[in-house]
Design a protein around this motif. Structure first.
Motif, PDB file in Angstrom:
ATOM      1  N   LEU A  36       0.837  -1.198   0.000  1.00 19.46           N
ATOM      2  CA  LEU A  36       0.000   0.000   0.000  1.00 19.46           C
ATOM      3  C   LEU A  36       0.873   1.249   0.000  1.00 19.46           C
ATOM      4  O   LEU A  36       1.986   1.241   0.538  1.00 19.46           O
ATOM      5  CB  LEU A  36      -0.909   0.024   1.227  1.00 19.46           C
ATOM      6  CG  LEU A  36      -2.039  -1.013   1.288  1.00 19.46           C
ATOM      7  CD1 LEU A  36      -2.751  -0.922   2.629  1.00 19.46           C
ATOM      8  CD2 LEU A  36      -3.036  -0.783   0.157  1.00 19.46           C
ATOM      9  N   ASP A  37       0.364   2.322  -0.572  1.00 19.58           N
ATOM     10  CA  ASP A  37       1.120   3.568  -0.539  1.00 19.58           C
ATOM     11  C   ASP A  37       1.181   4.094   0.890  1.00 19.58           C
ATOM     12  O   ASP A  37       0.397   3.691   1.748  1.00 19.58           O
ATOM     13  CB  ASP A  37       0.484   4.602  -1.467  1.00 19.58           C
ATOM     14  CG  ASP A  37      -0.933   4.961  -1.031  1.00 19.58           C
ATOM     15  OD1 ASP A  37      -1.083   5.886  -0.213  1.00 19.58           O
ATOM     16  OD2 ASP A  37      -1.883   4.287  -1.488  1.00 19.58           O
ATOM     17  N   ALA A  38       2.115   4.996   1.138  1.00 18.04           N
ATOM     18  CA  ALA A  38       2.391   5.460   2.508  1.00 18.04           C
ATOM     19  C   ALA A  38       1.170   6.087   3.168  1.00 18.04           C
ATOM     20  O   ALA A  38       0.902   5.847   4.349  1.00 18.04           O
ATOM     21  CB  ALA A  38       3.551   6.454   2.489  1.00 18.04           C
ATOM     22  N   VAL A  39       0.416   6.878   2.415  1.00 21.19           N
ATOM     23  CA  VAL A  39      -0.743   7.562   2.993  1.00 21.19           C
ATOM     24  C   VAL A  39      -1.814   6.566   3.405  1.00 21.19           C
ATOM     25  O   VAL A  39      -2.359   6.627   4.512  1.00 21.19           O
ATOM     26  CB  VAL A  39      -1.319   8.585   1.979  1.00 21.19           C
ATOM     27  CG1 VAL A  39      -2.594   9.212   2.546  1.00 21.19           C
ATOM     28  CG2 VAL A  39      -0.298   9.657   1.667  1.00 21.19           C
ATOM     29  N   THR A  40      -2.130   5.624   2.518  1.00 19.85           N
ATOM     30  CA  THR A  40      -3.147   4.614   2.827  1.00 19.85           C
ATOM     31  C   THR A  40      -2.698   3.717   3.974  1.00 19.85           C
ATOM     32  O   THR A  40      -3.490   3.376   4.855  1.00 19.85           O
ATOM     33  CB  THR A  40      -3.441   3.758   1.583  1.00 19.85           C
ATOM     34  OG1 THR A  40      -3.799   4.606   0.489  1.00 19.85           O
ATOM     35  CG2 THR A  40      -4.577   2.783   1.859  1.00 19.85           C
ATOM     36  N   ALA A  41      -1.414   3.341   3.968  1.00 23.25           N
ATOM     37  CA  ALA A  41      -0.886   2.482   5.034  1.00 23.25           C
ATOM     38  C   ALA A  41      -1.003   3.173   6.389  1.00 23.25           C
ATOM     39  O   ALA A  41      -1.403   2.556   7.383  1.00 23.25           O
ATOM     40  CB  ALA A  41       0.573   2.130   4.741  1.00 23.25           C
ATOM     41  N   GLU A  42      -0.674   4.452   6.439  1.00 24.52           N
ATOM     42  CA  GLU A  42      -0.768   5.189   7.697  1.00 24.52           C
ATOM     43  C   GLU A  42      -2.202   5.302   8.164  1.00 24.52           C
ATOM     44  O   GLU A  42      -2.491   5.218   9.370  1.00 24.52           O
ATOM     45  CB  GLU A  42      -0.150   6.577   7.536  1.00 24.52           C
ATOM     46  CG  GLU A  42      -0.116   7.403   8.818  1.00 24.52           C
ATOM     47  CD  GLU A  42       0.693   6.748   9.921  1.00 24.52           C
ATOM     48  OE1 GLU A  42       0.344   6.947  11.105  1.00 24.52           O
ATOM     49  OE2 GLU A  42       1.652   6.022   9.605  1.00 24.52           O
ATOM     50  N   ALA A  43      -3.145   5.480   7.232  1.00 24.89           N
ATOM     51  CA  ALA A  43      -4.560   5.564   7.594  1.00 24.89           C
ATOM     52  C   ALA A  43      -5.052   4.248   8.185  1.00 24.89           C
ATOM     53  O   ALA A  43      -5.811   4.224   9.166  1.00 24.89           O
ATOM     54  CB  ALA A  43      -5.388   5.940   6.368  1.00 24.89           C
ATOM     55  N   VAL A  44      -4.618   3.140   7.589  1.00 30.38           N
ATOM     56  CA  VAL A  44      -4.999   1.816   8.097  1.00 30.38           C
ATOM     57  C   VAL A  44      -4.444   1.599   9.497  1.00 30.38           C
ATOM     58  O   VAL A  44      -5.128   1.112  10.399  1.00 30.38           O
ATOM     59  CB  VAL A  44      -4.487   0.714   7.139  1.00 30.38           C
ATOM     60  CG1 VAL A  44      -4.703  -0.670   7.760  1.00 30.38           C
ATOM     61  CG2 VAL A  44      -5.199   0.801   5.809  1.00 30.38           C
ATOM     62  N   ILE A  45      -3.177   1.980   9.677  1.00 29.68           N
ATOM     63  CA  ILE A  45      -2.525   1.810  10.980  1.00 29.68           C
ATOM     64  C   ILE A  45      -3.203   2.667  12.042  1.00 29.68           C
ATOM     65  O   ILE A  45      -3.452   2.210  13.165  1.00 29.68           O
ATOM     66  CB  ILE A  45      -1.028   2.167  10.874  1.00 29.68           C
ATOM     67  CG1 ILE A  45      -0.313   1.135  10.000  1.00 29.68           C
ATOM     68  CG2 ILE A  45      -0.385   2.244  12.245  1.00 29.68           C
ATOM     69  CD1 ILE A  45       1.085   1.544   9.588  1.00 29.68           C
ATOM     70  N   GLU A  46      -3.523   3.908  11.703  1.00 26.86           N
ATOM     71  CA  GLU A  46      -4.163   4.808  12.663  1.00 26.86           C
ATOM     72  C   GLU A  46      -5.534   4.284  13.062  1.00 26.86           C
ATOM     73  O   GLU A  46      -5.918   4.341  14.241  1.00 26.86           O
ATOM     74  CB  GLU A  46      -4.278   6.208  12.075  1.00 26.86           C
ATOM     75  CG  GLU A  46      -4.840   7.253  13.038  1.00 26.86           C
ATOM     76  CD  GLU A  46      -3.987   7.419  14.278  1.00 26.86           C
ATOM     77  OE1 GLU A  46      -4.535   7.802  15.323  1.00 26.86           O
ATOM     78  OE2 GLU A  46      -2.758   7.163  14.213  1.00 26.86           O
TER      79      GLU A  46
END
Length: 326
Positions: free
Chosen positions: A28-38
């Protein structure tokens, strides 16, 4: 890569894995990955606080037992048995005795509730007083949740903090972690005024009040930090020590206080921007004179408002030794 780190042996792979909340984000791209993690962190924090609330009888079946008990005590105080037959306003009454949620009582309800009450008391004692390893990790986790940027988590965490204080405030072993952890985090949240704090300011101020009353002023509170403070007298042969509260060993009835007043919370307040020792002394005089929950919270709010206003004039990159890094 995770496989490369794991192949090296040891426990290094734990850090990046759990740092990402245990979520595999793949390509996943960085933005989507961070959203999933958050999203995962938020759900994990909410689940944790809900679980601890259930264990400490702040919600769920055990909390229902306490609510029903409070209802029975109110009926006995008013000498009105009709209260015992009334459930929530949204439910119709059939004239039988009901629990606080309106469900009918069973024939052996009193015995069941007695066993649950005993389990609740023993569980609080086990988690927070019997094993230092369990108590330390649980307490630190709760304190860290106080600063998690999610109103749902923090609001429920404030209720847990009250139960923790009701259980352990009398123990001098907890004075340092309560002050530098719970008290400091609560004060920091009010002074910094983060956006996620909107709507839960009074819950946070009530935690501050609970800590200050029990650790500094020798005042006991009702469960949940509710009601007016009860000032405990001084020991006759030691004017520097308070008498212990009647229900010190029973957190379900309000718990106890720290009999030897701690200077840690007082010093922390005095180190806030724009706050001096005389200001804190004036606060304590006001809280000793006015003991209602509203009056005491108003006094604390006024002091913390001064600190918040003064902090806005300070550079955010000031000395790290400042109480909140300001």
């Amino acid at each position: 890569a995770a496989s490369h780190i794991a192949a090296m042996g040891g426990e290094q792979w734990y850090d990046p894995y759990y740092g990402r909340a245990g979520i595999f984000v793949g390509d996943l791209d960085a933005v989507t990955a961070e959203a999933v993690i958050e999203k995962s962190r938020v759900e994990l924090s909410r689940t944790f606080t809900d679980m601890v609330q259930a264990v400490l009888a702040l919600k769920g079946n055990w909390a229902l037992v306490l609510a029903t008990q409070a209802k029975e005590e109110a009926a006995a105080k008013k000498n009105d048995t009709s209260i015992l037959k009334k459930g929530p306003r949204s439910q119709l009454s059939n004239g039988s005795y009901v629990n606080a949620d309106g469900t009918p009582k069973r024939e052996n309800q009193a015995d069941i509730d007695a066993r649950k009450l005993l389990r609740i008391s023993k569980m609080c004692h086990f988690l927070l007083l019997e094993d230092e390893g369990i108590a330390g990790q649980l307490t630190l986790s709760i304190i860290q949740c106080l600063s998690f940027p999610d109103a749902y988590t923090v609001r429920r965490c404030t209720k847990i903090c009250h139960r923790l204080l009701e259980t352990v405030a009398w123990s001098s072993k907890y004075s340092h972690i309560i002050t530098n952890g719970m008290f400091a985090s609560s004060v920091s949240n009010i002074v910094r005024e983060p956006k996620w704090m909107v709507g839960i300011e009074w819950d946070m101020i009530n935690v501050i009040r609970d800590v200050y009353c029990r650790l500094v002023l020798g005042q006991a509170l009702q469960p949940g930090g509710q009601g007016p403070a009860l000032q405990l007298g001084k020991v006759s042969d030691n004017p520097l020590q308070f008498e212990q509260a009647k229900f010190c060993d029973d957190p379900l009835k309000g718990g106890g206080i720290l009999v030897s007043s701690s200077a840690l919370p007082r010093n922390l307040l005095a180190s806030l921007p724009g706050i001096e020792g005389a200001t804190v002394q004036k606060l304590e005089q006001g809280m000793n004179r006015k003991r209602s929950a509203k009056d005491q919270k108003d006094l604390l709010r006024d002091l913390l408002r001064v600190a918040a206003e003064n902090s806005h004039f300070l550079d955010k990159s000031t000395d790290e030794s400042a109480v909140f890094g300001r």
